[in-house]
Enzyme design. Structure first.
Site, PDB file in Angstrom:
ATOM      1  CG  ASP A  12      51.700 -27.958 -26.814  1.00  0.00           C
ATOM      2  OD1 ASP A  12      51.653 -28.343 -25.405  1.00  0.00           O
ATOM      3  OD2 ASP A  12      51.903 -26.762 -26.750  1.00  0.00           O
ATOM      4  CB  SER A  13      47.568 -26.440 -25.902  1.00  0.00           C
ATOM      5  OG  SER A  13      48.472 -25.821 -25.263  1.00  0.00           O
ATOM      6  CB  CYS A  68      49.755 -30.503 -23.830  1.00  0.00           C
ATOM      7  SG  CYS A  68      48.427 -29.322 -23.222  1.00  0.00           S
ATOM      8  CD  GLU A 125      51.367 -20.413 -28.084  1.00  0.00           C
ATOM      9  OE1 GLU A 125      50.770 -20.092 -29.200  1.00  0.00           O
ATOM     10  OE2 GLU A 125      51.704 -21.705 -27.760  1.00  0.00           O
ATOM     11  CB  CYS A 172      53.303 -25.384 -18.688  1.00  0.00           C
ATOM     12  SG  CYS A 172      52.612 -24.885 -20.238  1.00  0.00           S
ATOM     13  CG  HIS A 190      53.349 -23.069 -24.027  1.00  0.00           C
ATOM     14  ND1 HIS A 190      52.573 -24.092 -24.063  1.00  0.00           N
ATOM     15  CD2 HIS A 190      53.284 -22.243 -25.130  1.00  0.00           C
ATOM     16  CE1 HIS A 190      51.921 -24.043 -25.056  1.00  0.00           C
ATOM     17  NE2 HIS A 190      52.127 -23.164 -25.771  1.00  0.00           N
TER      18      HIS A 190
END
Length: 275
Positions: A12-13, A75, A160, A194, A196
Site C-alpha cells: 500500500d502507499s 491500494c 496519515e 481507498c 485508508h
C-alpha cells in the site's frame, strides 16, 4: 529453476492497506505475509499515472526480491494506475508463476449484489476517480448498475496525520458525502474505494443517511483471495505457511509501528526499506 515458496506480499502507499491486510490474516491465517507501506511517498492519489506506476513497480520488485510470488496491491490508486501495466509489461519478463492482484476487480465482481437500487457511490482518491476503473469494471459485470464517484483528496492526509477523528475532519467528510449524494437520490450503497478510508468509517456514518450502506473492501478482498488460491493450486503451493508476518516501511519505523499497532490492536516491529 524451480521457484521456492515465500510469503504473500501486501503493498500500500501508506498504512491504509492494513485494513485489507488485517482481513487477509483473519481469513487466511495459515500463510506468511510481508506488508510494505510506501509511507515516504504517500499520497499516491494526486500523482500522475506514470509516477504511480514507477513507485508501485519499485515496491513490487522489492517484494519479489524478498521471496513473494503473489502480491496484493492493497491500494486502489495503485490498482487503478499501475496494475494493468505491471501485469502486461513486467510480469512476462520474470518467472512464470508470479502474480500481482488488485482490489478493484474483487469489489466490482460483487458490486451489483450489494445494492438494491442499482445506484452505487464510490469514495476514492482523485487518481482512482480519474482512471474510471470502477465505472469500467462494474459495467463489465453489472451493466445495469450506475456508479457515481466522488474524489476526496483530503481524506488520506487526514488519516496519515492521525486527524481523522478530529473536529477538523467533519467539514471534509460532510462536504464529500453531500456532493456524492447530490449526484443521485437513489444511491443506497457507498464503497470506500481507498484502503485508508475505513479509518474514517465512524466519522462518515455520523453524516451519512441511515439507509445508505457503507462498504469497506477488506473482507471482500480476503474472500476473493481465498477463492483465487483454491482455483490456482500452482500459485497456492508457492505461498509459504507458518503464520509469520513482517512489516516494512519507507519512512519512519517509529511512526509506522505506532499507527499499525493502533489499527491492528497489537504491537508490531517494522523494518526500514530504503528505495
Amino acid at each position: 529453476m524451480e521457484q521456492k515458496s515465500g510469503p504473500i506480499g501486501v503493498f500500500d502507499s501508506g498504512y491504509g492497506g492494513l485494513t485489507v491486510f488485517k482481513e487477509l490474516v483473519k481469513e487466511l491465517s495459515q500463510y506468511d505475509y510481508i506488508y510494505l507501506g510506501d509511507n515516504a511517498r504517500v499520497p499516491y492519489g494526486i500523482r500522475s499515472f506514470e509516477t504511480v506506476y514507477q513507485y508501485t513497480l519499485e515496491c513490487v520488485n522489492h517484494l519479489f526480491e524478498k521471496g513473494c510470488s503473489l502480491i496484493i496491491l492493497a491500494c486502489n490508486t495503485a490498482s487503478a494506475k499501475a496494475l494493468r501495466n505491471i501485469q502486461q509489461k513486467d510480469l512476462p519478463k520474470g518467472p512464470a508463476l508470479r502474480r500481482v492482484l488488485g482490489v478493484i476487480r474483487p469489489t466490482t465482481e460483487i458490486i451489483g449484489e450489494l445494492s438494491k437500487s442499482g445506484h452505487v457511490g464510490i469514495f476514492a482518491t482523485m487518481g482512482t476517480v480519474n482512471s474510471e476503473s470502477y465505472v469500467i469494471e462494474a459495467n463489465k459485470f453489472f451493466p445495469q448498475v450506475k456508479v457515481y464517484q466522488e474524489a476526496c483528496p483530503m481524506w488520506v492526509p487526514l488519516v496519515e496525520n492521525n486527524e481523522h477523528h478530529s473536529p477538523g475532519a467533519d467539514y471534509f467528510v460532510k462536504k464529500h458525502i453531500e456532493q456524492l449524494l447530490q449526484q443521485s437520490a437513489d444511491i443506497d450503497t457507498i464503497i470506500l474505494a481507498c484502503t485508508h478510508y475505513p479509518l474514517l468509517m465512524d466519522k462518515i456514518r455520523e453524516f451519512l443517511p441511515p439507509h445508505v450502506q457503507l462498504v469497506s473492501q477488506g473482507h471482500i478482498v480476503a474472500h476473493s483471495l481465498a477463492d483465487y488460491l483454491q482455483r490456482h493450486p500452482e500459485i497456492e503451493a508457492l505461498c509459504s505457511k507458518g503464520g509469520r508476518k513482517e512489516y516494512f516501511t519507507t519512512e519512519s519505523v517509529t511512526d509506522f509501528n505506532k499507527k499499525a499497532a493502533f489499527f491492528l490492536g497489537k504491537e508490531v516491529g517494522s523494518q526500514l526499506l530504503n528505495l
